[in-house]
Motif scaffolding. Structure first.
Motif, short mmCIF file in Angstrom:
data_model
loop_
_atom_site.label_atom_id
_atom_site.label_comp_id
_atom_site.label_asym_id
_atom_site.label_seq_id
_atom_site.Cartn_x
_atom_site.Cartn_y
_atom_site.Cartn_z
N VAL A 128 47.26 27.02 38.19
CA VAL A 128 46.49 27.67 39.26
C VAL A 128 46.34 29.17 39.03
N MET A 129 47.40 29.82 38.60
CA MET A 129 47.36 31.29 38.46
C MET A 129 46.28 31.77 37.50
N PRO A 130 46.28 31.37 36.24
CA PRO A 130 45.24 31.91 35.35
C PRO A 130 43.83 31.41 35.70
N LEU A 131 43.72 30.18 36.18
CA LEU A 131 42.39 29.69 36.54
C LEU A 131 41.82 30.42 37.75
N SER A 132 42.66 30.64 38.77
CA SER A 132 42.17 31.38 39.94
C SER A 132 41.88 32.83 39.58
N GLY A 133 42.67 33.40 38.68
CA GLY A 133 42.39 34.76 38.21
C GLY A 133 41.06 34.83 37.46
N TYR A 134 40.83 33.84 36.61
CA TYR A 134 39.58 33.78 35.87
C TYR A 134 38.39 33.69 36.83
N VAL A 135 38.48 32.77 37.80
CA VAL A 135 37.38 32.59 38.76
C VAL A 135 37.17 33.87 39.57
N ARG A 136 38.26 34.51 39.99
CA ARG A 136 38.15 35.75 40.77
C ARG A 136 37.40 36.82 39.98
N VAL A 137 37.79 36.99 38.73
CA VAL A 137 37.19 38.05 37.90
C VAL A 137 35.73 37.73 37.60
N ARG A 138 35.47 36.52 37.14
CA ARG A 138 34.10 36.15 36.75
C ARG A 138 33.16 36.07 37.95
N ALA A 139 33.63 35.46 39.05
CA ALA A 139 32.78 35.38 40.24
C ALA A 139 32.55 36.76 40.84
N GLY A 140 33.47 37.68 40.59
CA GLY A 140 33.31 39.06 41.03
C GLY A 140 32.41 39.88 40.14
N GLY A 141 31.98 39.29 39.02
CA GLY A 141 31.06 39.99 38.13
C GLY A 141 31.74 40.93 37.15
N PHE A 142 33.03 40.75 36.92
CA PHE A 142 33.77 41.64 36.03
C PHE A 142 33.94 41.01 34.65
N PRO A 143 34.13 41.84 33.64
CA PRO A 143 34.33 41.30 32.29
C PRO A 143 35.77 40.84 32.07
N ILE A 144 35.91 39.95 31.11
CA ILE A 144 37.21 39.65 30.53
C ILE A 144 37.01 39.96 29.04
N GLU A 145 37.41 41.14 28.67
CA GLU A 145 37.03 41.73 27.40
C GLU A 145 37.35 40.84 26.20
N GLY A 146 38.53 40.24 26.18
CA GLY A 146 38.90 39.38 25.05
C GLY A 146 37.98 38.18 24.93
N LEU A 147 37.69 37.52 26.04
CA LEU A 147 36.79 36.37 26.02
C LEU A 147 35.37 36.79 25.69
N ASP A 148 34.95 37.93 26.23
CA ASP A 148 33.60 38.43 25.95
C ASP A 148 33.45 38.73 24.46
N ALA A 149 34.47 39.31 23.85
CA ALA A 149 34.43 39.63 22.42
C ALA A 149 34.33 38.37 21.57
N LEU A 150 34.87 37.26 22.08
CA LEU A 150 34.79 35.98 21.36
C LEU A 150 33.48 35.24 21.65
N GLY A 151 32.64 35.81 22.51
CA GLY A 151 31.36 35.19 22.85
C GLY A 151 31.48 34.03 23.82
N MET A 152 32.59 33.98 24.56
CA MET A 152 32.79 32.90 25.54
C MET A 152 31.84 33.12 26.72
N PRO A 153 31.13 32.08 27.11
CA PRO A 153 30.22 32.23 28.25
C PRO A 153 31.00 32.30 29.56
N THR A 154 30.39 32.90 30.55
CA THR A 154 30.95 32.91 31.90
C THR A 154 30.73 31.54 32.49
N LEU A 155 31.79 30.90 32.97
CA LEU A 155 31.71 29.51 33.42
C LEU A 155 31.55 29.36 34.92
N VAL A 156 31.54 30.46 35.65
CA VAL A 156 31.36 30.40 37.11
C VAL A 156 30.27 31.38 37.51
#
Length: 182
Positions: free
Chosen positions: A101-129
């Motif tokens: 729950v912790m990392p998934l809810s953190g991921y959703v919070r950041v991505r749904a809030g429109g913020f980057p996750i620099e490491g994932l962005d650098a790997l070309g990972m799409p935003t899933l939410v």
């Protein structure tokens, strides 16, 4: 007759201690980064660390969960009371649930809030939410509640481990320590 070794194997131990170290680093960072009046540079660095280590934890926890499901642990000592076995089982279930729950809810919070996750962005990972303030707010509330629950269950887990190591001396601690199986 059960022929499994008395403790966890090296892979399980290494995954346990890696996750433990990362989560124990995430807790003070998570608590500090949300403090009012924090220097902007420090706050940005803490958020950067927290988001990227959280992303890494999603992967490591998934590997750990698959390993645990495919490599069951050795049975607990026969001398352990039934109520302790039940509490141990429930606390491990709670730990795994909260570690998901912790990392998934953190991921959703950041991505749904429109913020980057620099490491994932650098790997070309799409935003899933989708970007959504209500979704970000709900994920933020869940993340905070789960964080407090995780800290409580971790305190119980560490306390029980120390009790078995220092008071009972019944071999439970030796199932996971040292990090490398002998």
């Amino acid at each position: 007759m059960d022929h499994r070794p008395a403790g966890y194997g090296t892979t399980a131990r290494m995954l346990h201690w890696l996750v433990a170290a990362l989560i124990l680093a995430m807790i003070p960072v998570g608590l500090l980064m949300v403090q009012d009046g924090l220097d902007r540079g420090l706050g940005d660095a803490l958020y950067l660390f927290h988001k990227n280590v959280g992303s890494l934890l999603i992967v490591i926890i998934a590997v750990r969960l698959v390993w645990r499901l495919t490599h069951p642990p050795a049975p607990l000592p026969a001398t352990m009371p039934d109520w302790q076995r039940r509490v141990a089982g429930l606390s491990h279930l709670a730990l795994y649930g909260l570690m998901i729950v912790m990392p998934l809810s953190g991921y959703v919070r950041v991505r749904a809030g429109g913020f980057p996750i620099e490491g994932l962005d650098a790997l070309g990972m799409p935003t899933l939410v989708p970007r959504s303030k209500p979704l970000a707010d709900a994920a933020s509330s869940l993340h905070e509640l789960a964080a407090w629950a995780l800290m409580a269950v971790l305190a119980l887990h560490v306390g029980a481990a120390l009790h078995h190591a220092l008071v009972r001396r019944d071999g439970v601690w030796a199932r996971m320590w040292p990090p490398r199986a002998r």
